[in-house]
Design an enzyme around this catalytic site. Sequence first.
Site, short mmCIF file in Angstrom:
data_model
loop_
_atom_site.label_atom_id
_atom_site.label_comp_id
_atom_site.label_asym_id
_atom_site.label_seq_id
_atom_site.Cartn_x
_atom_site.Cartn_y
_atom_site.Cartn_z
N ASN A 132 50.49 61.45 42.01
CA ASN A 132 50.03 60.34 42.86
C ASN A 132 48.72 59.70 42.42
OD1 ASN A 132 52.34 60.65 44.34
ND2 ASN A 132 51.41 62.04 45.81
N ASN A 154 53.08 57.34 43.97
CA ASN A 154 53.75 57.15 45.24
C ASN A 154 53.63 55.66 45.61
OD1 ASN A 154 54.49 57.47 47.92
ND2 ASN A 154 53.72 59.57 47.88
N SER A 240 57.98 67.90 48.47
CA SER A 240 56.79 67.11 48.12
C SER A 240 56.83 66.77 46.63
CB SER A 240 55.51 67.90 48.43
OG SER A 240 55.33 68.93 47.49
N GLY A 242 54.61 67.30 44.45
CA GLY A 242 54.12 68.43 43.66
C GLY A 242 55.24 69.43 43.38
N HIS A 289 57.27 66.46 54.80
CA HIS A 289 57.27 67.70 54.01
C HIS A 289 56.94 68.89 54.92
CE1 HIS A 289 57.22 64.89 50.83
NE2 HIS A 289 55.94 64.59 50.94
N1 CTP Z 1 49.25 69.48 47.54
C1 CTP Z 1 49.01 70.75 48.03
N2 CTP Z 1 47.98 70.94 48.91
C2 CTP Z 1 47.23 69.92 49.31
C3 CTP Z 1 47.46 68.62 48.82
C4 CTP Z 1 48.49 68.43 47.93
O1 CTP Z 1 49.72 71.69 47.69
N3 CTP Z 1 46.23 70.15 50.17
C5 CTP Z 1 50.34 69.26 46.55
C6 CTP Z 1 51.65 68.79 47.19
O2 CTP Z 1 52.74 69.40 46.50
C7 CTP Z 1 51.64 67.29 46.97
C8 CTP Z 1 50.87 67.16 45.66
O3 CTP Z 1 49.92 68.23 45.65
O4 CTP Z 1 52.93 66.72 46.84
C9 CTP Z 1 50.16 65.82 45.51
O5 CTP Z 1 49.27 65.66 46.59
P1 CTP Z 1 49.23 64.36 47.49
O6 CTP Z 1 48.99 63.18 46.62
O7 CTP Z 1 48.30 64.59 48.61
O8 CTP Z 1 50.73 64.30 48.04
P2 CTP Z 1 51.25 63.64 49.40
O9 CTP Z 1 50.35 62.54 49.83
O10 CTP Z 1 51.54 64.72 50.36
O11 CTP Z 1 52.53 62.89 48.96
P3 CTP Z 1 53.97 63.23 48.45
O12 CTP Z 1 54.84 62.71 49.56
O13 CTP Z 1 54.01 62.39 47.24
O14 CTP Z 1 54.17 64.68 48.19
#
Ligand code: CTP
Length: 315
Positions: A132, A154, A240, A242, A289
């Site tokens: 992202n 994203n 997610s 990640g 998620h």
């Molecule tokens: N992540 C995590 N713990 C956090 C933030 C993020 O494990 N506190 C991991 C998640 O797998 C997430 C990835 O890092 O998908 C990327 O973070 P982020 O950009 O915050 O993802 P989201 O906004 O949750 O978006 P997406 O729907 O794309 O997963």
Amino acid sequence: PPSPKTISPWPSDLCKGCRAIIEKVRERYSKTWKKQEDNYRSLSSQLRSQCQGFDRAIITQANTPVGSNIVYAAENNKSLEVTPGIFSTFIKENPFPKKKWDTCAVVGNSGILTNSSCGEIIDSAQFVIRCNLPSLGKGYEKHVGTKTDLVTANPSIMLKGYGGLMGPRRPFVESLHSYGKSMMVLSPFSYAHTTPVCLRAVYSIRDFESPIQPMFFNPDYFQSLALFWRSRGLRRGLLSTGLVMVNIALEQCANVHLYGFWPFSSHPFELNAVNNHYYDDLKAAWTVHFMPAEFDLLLRLHSQGVLRLHLGNCR
Ligand code: CTP
């Protein structure tokens, strides 16, 4: 004063439900990690045969011809017929090499990376995956590194941060400089309303001749991953970004290391507050998620020696 024995090591502001997960992490983490080749091989080959991320994760002109129907991943009642115009935005061929990479670092965006000193070890991986369009540079180098071989984007980033790319597009394209010539994977086929902005992102990148290589996730791959993990206990929520990237890495890389995966607001070892992102202090707002279950799965894979989760300081 109370004797040290009666002082609880658990602060009163520990995140809700975190004590159990932190105790579990500490118990698993105290054991020396060793790759379990059999467990890694078995999962990697099951993913290869059942999900085929290697040649299905990304939409290409070879696997999605003009006239095919793309069904949206999160809106199964909606689909899109591939016109010559849409087809022209697809990359020609599969971007992944036949030979596996030796070591991959998959970098999530958790604030657990703050002050982690993990930058150098992340950058030493042969292939570095980020999620992202995260902030790089600006003093973060020491903790998250700078090398990027693949970065996801994203659609909400373009919608919220760049006016949906309806106005000037240069600021968006300039923001991509920090990812160099990396692959940039967009997700235009999860929700129908995000398709146009992802197409505009590709047009902008091409018009400004940015070196980054845009490409699209294949929603069919998301469906097969969801099925794969549903039958192995991950029953709730959309995967997610990640976790999707971890799955690609497990197929493509011999050694998979994870950094920045910690979806809880207290540190597992130091117990201090942890932001959702290492680069801002916005609160997590996960609606689709189910992050605690995803983390539990990653911890399980760590314990089985399939991949290595890095949660502490890398120094
Ligand atoms: N992540 C995590 N713990 C956090 C933030 C993020 O494990 N506190 C991991 C998640 O797998 C997430 C990835 O890092 O998908 C990327 O973070 P982020 O950009 O915050 O993802 P989201 O906004 O949750 O978006 P997406 O729907 O794309 O997963």
